[in-house]
Design a protein around this motif. Sequence first.
Motif, PDB file in Angstrom:
ATOM      1  N   LYS A   5      -6.417 -19.824  37.194  1.00  0.00           N
ATOM      2  CA  LYS A   5      -5.795 -20.510  38.321  1.00  0.00           C
ATOM      3  C   LYS A   5      -5.883 -22.023  38.143  1.00  0.00           C
ATOM      4  CE  LYS A   5      -6.429 -16.245  39.995  1.00  0.00           C
ATOM      5  NZ  LYS A   5      -7.017 -15.158  39.175  1.00  0.00           N
ATOM      6  N   THR A   6      -4.854 -22.717  38.610  1.00  0.00           N
ATOM      7  CA  THR A   6      -4.878 -24.174  38.613  1.00  0.00           C
ATOM      8  C   THR A   6      -5.735 -24.657  39.783  1.00  0.00           C
ATOM      9  OG1 THR A   6      -2.964 -24.375  40.081  1.00  0.00           O
ATOM     10  CG2 THR A   6      -2.529 -24.179  37.703  1.00  0.00           C
ATOM     11  N   ASP A   7      -6.051 -25.945  39.786  1.00  0.00           N
ATOM     12  CA  ASP A   7      -6.822 -26.512  40.900  1.00  0.00           C
ATOM     13  C   ASP A   7      -6.088 -26.306  42.222  1.00  0.00           C
ATOM     14  OD1 ASP A   7      -8.740 -27.331  39.110  1.00  0.00           O
ATOM     15  OD2 ASP A   7      -8.093 -29.436  39.064  1.00  0.00           O
ATOM     16  N   ARG A   8      -4.778 -26.477  42.203  1.00  0.00           N
ATOM     17  CA  ARG A   8      -4.001 -26.291  43.429  1.00  0.00           C
ATOM     18  C   ARG A   8      -4.069 -24.833  43.902  1.00  0.00           C
ATOM     19  NH1 ARG A   8       2.375 -27.973  44.425  1.00  0.00           N
ATOM     20  NH2 ARG A   8       2.505 -27.188  46.564  1.00  0.00           N
ATOM     21  N   GLU A   9      -3.986 -23.911  42.961  1.00  0.00           N
ATOM     22  CA  GLU A   9      -4.062 -22.492  43.328  1.00  0.00           C
ATOM     23  C   GLU A   9      -5.451 -22.132  43.859  1.00  0.00           C
ATOM     24  OE1 GLU A   9      -0.677 -20.639  40.304  1.00  0.00           O
ATOM     25  OE2 GLU A   9      -2.749 -20.896  39.612  1.00  0.00           O
ATOM     26  N   ILE A  10      -6.470 -22.725  43.295  1.00  0.00           N
ATOM     27  CA  ILE A  10      -7.829 -22.487  43.816  1.00  0.00           C
ATOM     28  C   ILE A  10      -7.949 -23.024  45.242  1.00  0.00           C
ATOM     29  CG2 ILE A  10     -10.254 -23.146  43.530  1.00  0.00           C
ATOM     30  CD1 ILE A  10      -9.802 -22.930  40.499  1.00  0.00           C
ATOM     31  N   ASP A  11      -7.310 -24.149  45.521  1.00  0.00           N
ATOM     32  CA  ASP A  11      -7.297 -24.654  46.896  1.00  0.00           C
ATOM     33  C   ASP A  11      -6.612 -23.664  47.832  1.00  0.00           C
ATOM     34  OD1 ASP A  11      -8.647 -26.980  46.260  1.00  0.00           O
ATOM     35  OD2 ASP A  11      -6.816 -28.181  46.035  1.00  0.00           O
ATOM     36  N   GLU A  12      -5.528 -23.043  47.359  1.00  0.00           N
ATOM     37  CA  GLU A  12      -4.844 -22.028  48.167  1.00  0.00           C
ATOM     38  C   GLU A  12      -5.762 -20.818  48.386  1.00  0.00           C
ATOM     39  OE1 GLU A  12      -1.731 -21.828  49.592  1.00  0.00           O
ATOM     40  OE2 GLU A  12      -1.516 -23.970  49.192  1.00  0.00           O
ATOM     41  N   MET A  13      -6.506 -20.451  47.369  1.00  0.00           N
ATOM     42  CA  MET A  13      -7.451 -19.340  47.520  1.00  0.00           C
ATOM     43  C   MET A  13      -8.576 -19.709  48.482  1.00  0.00           C
ATOM     44  SD  MET A  13      -7.746 -17.522  43.785  1.00  0.00           S
ATOM     45  CE  MET A  13      -8.608 -16.137  44.554  1.00  0.00           C
ATOM     46  N   ARG A  14      -8.937 -20.980  48.501  1.00  0.00           N
ATOM     47  CA  ARG A  14      -9.959 -21.423  49.449  1.00  0.00           C
ATOM     48  C   ARG A  14      -9.489 -21.212  50.889  1.00  0.00           C
ATOM     49  NH1 ARG A  14     -14.304 -21.596  52.241  1.00  0.00           N
ATOM     50  NH2 ARG A  14     -14.788 -23.577  53.233  1.00  0.00           N
ATOM     51  N   ALA A  15      -8.195 -21.419  51.137  1.00  0.00           N
ATOM     52  CA  ALA A  15      -7.662 -21.194  52.483  1.00  0.00           C
ATOM     53  C   ALA A  15      -7.802 -19.729  52.869  1.00  0.00           C
ATOM     54  CB  ALA A  15      -6.206 -21.641  52.557  1.00  0.00           C
ATOM     55  N   ALA A  16      -7.504 -18.824  51.945  1.00  0.00           N
ATOM     56  CA  ALA A  16      -7.682 -17.393  52.214  1.00  0.00           C
ATOM     57  C   ALA A  16      -9.159 -17.065  52.382  1.00  0.00           C
ATOM     58  CB  ALA A  16      -7.084 -16.570  51.076  1.00  0.00           C
ATOM     59  N   GLY A  17     -10.000 -17.681  51.556  1.00  0.00           N
ATOM     60  CA  GLY A  17     -11.431 -17.434  51.653  1.00  0.00           C
ATOM     61  C   GLY A  17     -12.021 -17.894  52.961  1.00  0.00           C
ATOM     62  N   ARG A  18     -11.484 -18.989  53.497  1.00  0.00           N
ATOM     63  CA  ARG A  18     -11.980 -19.472  54.788  1.00  0.00           C
ATOM     64  C   ARG A  18     -11.673 -18.465  55.892  1.00  0.00           C
ATOM     65  NH1 ARG A  18      -9.877 -24.055  54.541  1.00  0.00           N
ATOM     66  NH2 ARG A  18     -11.676 -25.258  53.845  1.00  0.00           N
ATOM     67  N   VAL A  19     -10.514 -17.831  55.814  1.00  0.00           N
ATOM     68  CA  VAL A  19     -10.181 -16.790  56.798  1.00  0.00           C
ATOM     69  C   VAL A  19     -11.175 -15.634  56.695  1.00  0.00           C
ATOM     70  CG1 VAL A  19      -8.445 -15.107  57.516  1.00  0.00           C
ATOM     71  CG2 VAL A  19      -7.737 -17.409  56.835  1.00  0.00           C
ATOM     72  N   VAL A  20     -11.529 -15.251  55.475  1.00  0.00           N
ATOM     73  CA  VAL A  20     -12.525 -14.196  55.291  1.00  0.00           C
ATOM     74  C   VAL A  20     -13.848 -14.604  55.929  1.00  0.00           C
ATOM     75  CG1 VAL A  20     -13.882 -12.913  53.590  1.00  0.00           C
ATOM     76  CG2 VAL A  20     -11.450 -13.331  53.192  1.00  0.00           C
ATOM     77  N   ALA A  21     -14.282 -15.839  55.682  1.00  0.00           N
ATOM     78  CA  ALA A  21     -15.549 -16.317  56.245  1.00  0.00           C
ATOM     79  C   ALA A  21     -15.516 -16.295  57.771  1.00  0.00           C
ATOM     80  CB  ALA A  21     -15.838 -17.723  55.737  1.00  0.00           C
ATOM     81  N   GLU A  22     -14.409 -16.730  58.340  1.00  0.00           N
ATOM     82  CA  GLU A  22     -14.286 -16.741  59.803  1.00  0.00           C
ATOM     83  C   GLU A  22     -14.284 -15.314  60.358  1.00  0.00           C
ATOM     84  OE1 GLU A  22     -10.707 -18.942  60.202  1.00  0.00           O
ATOM     85  OE2 GLU A  22     -11.686 -20.913  59.982  1.00  0.00           O
ATOM     86  N   THR A  23     -13.669 -14.407  59.626  1.00  0.00           N
ATOM     87  CA  THR A  23     -13.645 -13.016  60.073  1.00  0.00           C
ATOM     88  C   THR A  23     -15.042 -12.415  60.044  1.00  0.00           C
ATOM     89  OG1 THR A  23     -11.401 -12.777  59.200  1.00  0.00           O
ATOM     90  CG2 THR A  23     -12.604 -10.760  59.687  1.00  0.00           C
ATOM     91  N   LEU A  24     -15.775 -12.642  58.968  1.00  0.00           N
ATOM     92  CA  LEU A  24     -17.139 -12.114  58.877  1.00  0.00           C
ATOM     93  C   LEU A  24     -18.032 -12.713  59.957  1.00  0.00           C
ATOM     94  CD1 LEU A  24     -17.688 -12.085  55.009  1.00  0.00           C
ATOM     95  CD2 LEU A  24     -17.445 -10.102  56.516  1.00  0.00           C
ATOM     96  N   ALA A  25     -17.857 -13.987  60.257  1.00  0.00           N
ATOM     97  CA  ALA A  25     -18.656 -14.610  61.305  1.00  0.00           C
ATOM     98  C   ALA A  25     -18.349 -13.988  62.665  1.00  0.00           C
ATOM     99  CB  ALA A  25     -18.393 -16.109  61.330  1.00  0.00           C
ATOM    100  N   ALA A  26     -17.075 -13.735  62.928  1.00  0.00           N
ATOM    101  CA  ALA A  26     -16.691 -13.146  64.208  1.00  0.00           C
ATOM    102  C   ALA A  26     -17.204 -11.717  64.334  1.00  0.00           C
ATOM    103  CB  ALA A  26     -15.174 -13.176  64.360  1.00  0.00           C
TER     104      ALA A  26
END
Length: 255
Positions: A5-26
């Motif tokens: 993955k490129t740096d930009r694509e990793i940033d996009e994956m970070r956005a998806a990962g943040r949703v996962v983190a928020e879901t687990l917290a909830a």
Amino acid sequence: MVKLKTDREIDEMRAAGRVVAETLAAVSGAARVGASLLELDEVARGVLREAGATSPFLGYRPRFAPVPFPAVVCASVNDAIVHGVPDGYRLRDGDLVSIDCGALLRGWAGDAAVSFTVGRARPADLRLIGTAESALAAGIAAAVPGNRIGDIAHAVGTVCRAAGYGVPDGFGGHGIGRSMHEDPGVPNEGPPGRGMRLRPGMVLAIEPMLIAGGTDDYRCDADGWTLRTVDGSRAAHAEHTVAITDDGPRILTAL
């Protein structure tokens, strides 16, 4: 085939990962004595929906599964190791719960898991969970360019075995990107210095699974999904999606 993955694509994956983190917290916040596993799944669905994300778990059907997975989280309680199917079971005081969750956002996936106790915790359960988290941290620390997949596996397995816990054979982490499961596989135990060399742009889901009784044996429930310890001892599961970069490992599913 490993897809870098490129740096930009990793940033996009970070956005998806943040949703996962928020879901687990909830979900963790809603996991109180008396709450049902189906109710926890509904909490997760609400977070995903609010974020405009979908679930890579819902409807997923690998070759071993007799039916598609019917939920957006895996909810594994006490002697369930992984892949627990949410049902009407209501949480009890002292339960050990592992929640595994994924998200798909703008074409990129994130995947993570957390274990916790409900109500009054048993000291043995806290030690088990703490060891799972330590094993995950060790695996992440080994996820640097120039190392090999075996270095991650060795780091994870060393922590688990030193604490006297079992490691279910044949289950571990995986590559992740446009889909939840990509190459390469990431075992939870193995010799260091072996396997594919790690390169910047690789993204891996690292996920230790521990069996408190010290054996590696497991069985599958009649639902075709839930894996349980054979000896009835408790289990814990921890996971993060991690990008390998020149600056070191970047955790994409942290809050």
